[in-house]
Write an enzyme that holds these catalytic residues in place. Structure first.
Site, mmCIF file in Angstrom:
data_model
loop_
_atom_site.group_PDB
_atom_site.id
_atom_site.type_symbol
_atom_site.label_atom_id
_atom_site.label_comp_id
_atom_site.label_asym_id
_atom_site.label_seq_id
_atom_site.Cartn_x
_atom_site.Cartn_y
_atom_site.Cartn_z
ATOM 1 N N GLU A 1 24.023 12.116 52.754
ATOM 2 C CA GLU A 1 25.336 12.354 53.346
ATOM 3 C C GLU A 1 25.991 13.594 52.731
ATOM 4 O O GLU A 1 26.702 14.339 53.421
ATOM 5 C CB GLU A 1 26.222 11.119 53.174
ATOM 6 N N GLU B 1 20.851 2.257 54.057
ATOM 7 C CA GLU B 1 21.861 1.272 53.661
ATOM 8 C C GLU B 1 21.727 -0.062 54.366
ATOM 9 O O GLU B 1 22.074 -1.114 53.814
ATOM 10 C CB GLU B 1 23.263 1.849 53.910
ATOM 11 N N ALA C 1 25.101 6.382 45.678
ATOM 12 C CA ALA C 1 26.103 5.697 44.870
ATOM 13 C C ALA C 1 25.570 5.271 43.501
ATOM 14 O O ALA C 1 24.401 4.921 43.353
ATOM 15 C CB ALA C 1 26.623 4.473 45.622
#
Length: 262
Positions: A113, A133, A60
């Site tokens: 991912e 995470e 991200a």
């Protein structure tokens, strides 16, 4: 942010957002546009995802994430952002051609991912790979909990996700997270070799294999009937007929094979 090259049946899509291929809303939109372009072409059989940065993909875009968290409707904005990542990765997973991720550098969080949404993964032995995470009080929500568990089983997925463990490429190969691991200096050449070898196979057979394997993901539905139907379709395919005929002709011309077959 992206560069596309198609040659020898391989569509190479290079991630090129400096410095770490962070996943922003614009990055997601442009990635979708690249897939739109590929969807209307029939000159490729394998999609090879790679990076020209030091990392494969760092996940991200933390700047955007921080901005969302400062907003009054922050949780809802984050929900929509992660949902968009999920949607893109699901689209990659549903591509009927073969997809291969070349992990030359770190693939962390959303970066891993992304690789997990591909059929195949090849990594540099030195690459850093993980879903860390939980260290931030979050979860790998772009499909990581689902795809890693399905790929490696609950025991390995629990160790890696709940322990926020980061592996090198060689260990990731041992755990089954990637299928191949090579020294970084050899990686690009080896990944292209793998992609080209697959691209030599008949596209109808590759599409059929993927369709039948996808049935495994649909709980409660076996893919045996899919195998029968796809086989029936392939037996009317001209390339399949030619390949089978050539194979049988080769056997008939080989006295050793013919004798052994009796």
């Amino acid at each position: 942010m992206f560069a596309l090259k198609i040659a020898d049946g391989v569509a190479t899509l290079t991630l090129s957002r400096s410095p770490v291929n962070a996943i922003s809303e614009e990055w997601l939109r442009l990635f979708d546009r690249e897939l739109d372009g590929l969807a209307v072409r029939d000159d490729w059989k394998v999609l090879l995802l790679r990076s020209d940065q030091k990392v494969f993909c760092a996940g991200a875009d933390l700047k955007e994430v921080h901005e969302y968290m400062q907003m009054a409707d922050g949780p809802n904005r984050m929900y929509a952002y992660v949902a968009n990542i999920q949607r893109l990765y699901s689209r990659i997973e549903r591509i009927d051609r073969v997809t291969l991720a070349e992990i030359g550098g770190a693939a962390m969080g959303g970066g891993l991912e992304l690789a997990l949404s591909c059929d195949l993964r090849v990594a540099a032995t030195e690459a850093k790979i993980g879903l860390p995470e939980a260290r931030l009080g979050l979860i790998p929500a772009a499909g990581g909990t689902q795809r890693l568990t399905r790929l490696c089983g609950p025991s390995t997925a629990s160790r890696l996700i709940l322990g926020a463990e980061v592996l090198d490429g060689a260990t990731a190969r041992q755990f089954g997270v990637v299928q191949w691991a090579f020294p970084r200096a050899e990686l690009a050449e080896r990944a292209l070799e793998i992609a080209r070898r697959i691209a030599e196979l008949p596209v109808a057979a590759l599409v059929g294999c993927k369709a039948c394997m996808a049935a495994v993901r649909e709980g409660g539905r076996g893919g045996y009937s899919d195998e029968l139907e796809v086989t029936r379709q392939l037996l009317t395919n001209k390339e399949t007929q030619q390949r089978v005929a050539a194979f049988l002709a080769g056997q008939a011309g080989d006295g050793r094979v013919k004798k052994g077959a009796g």
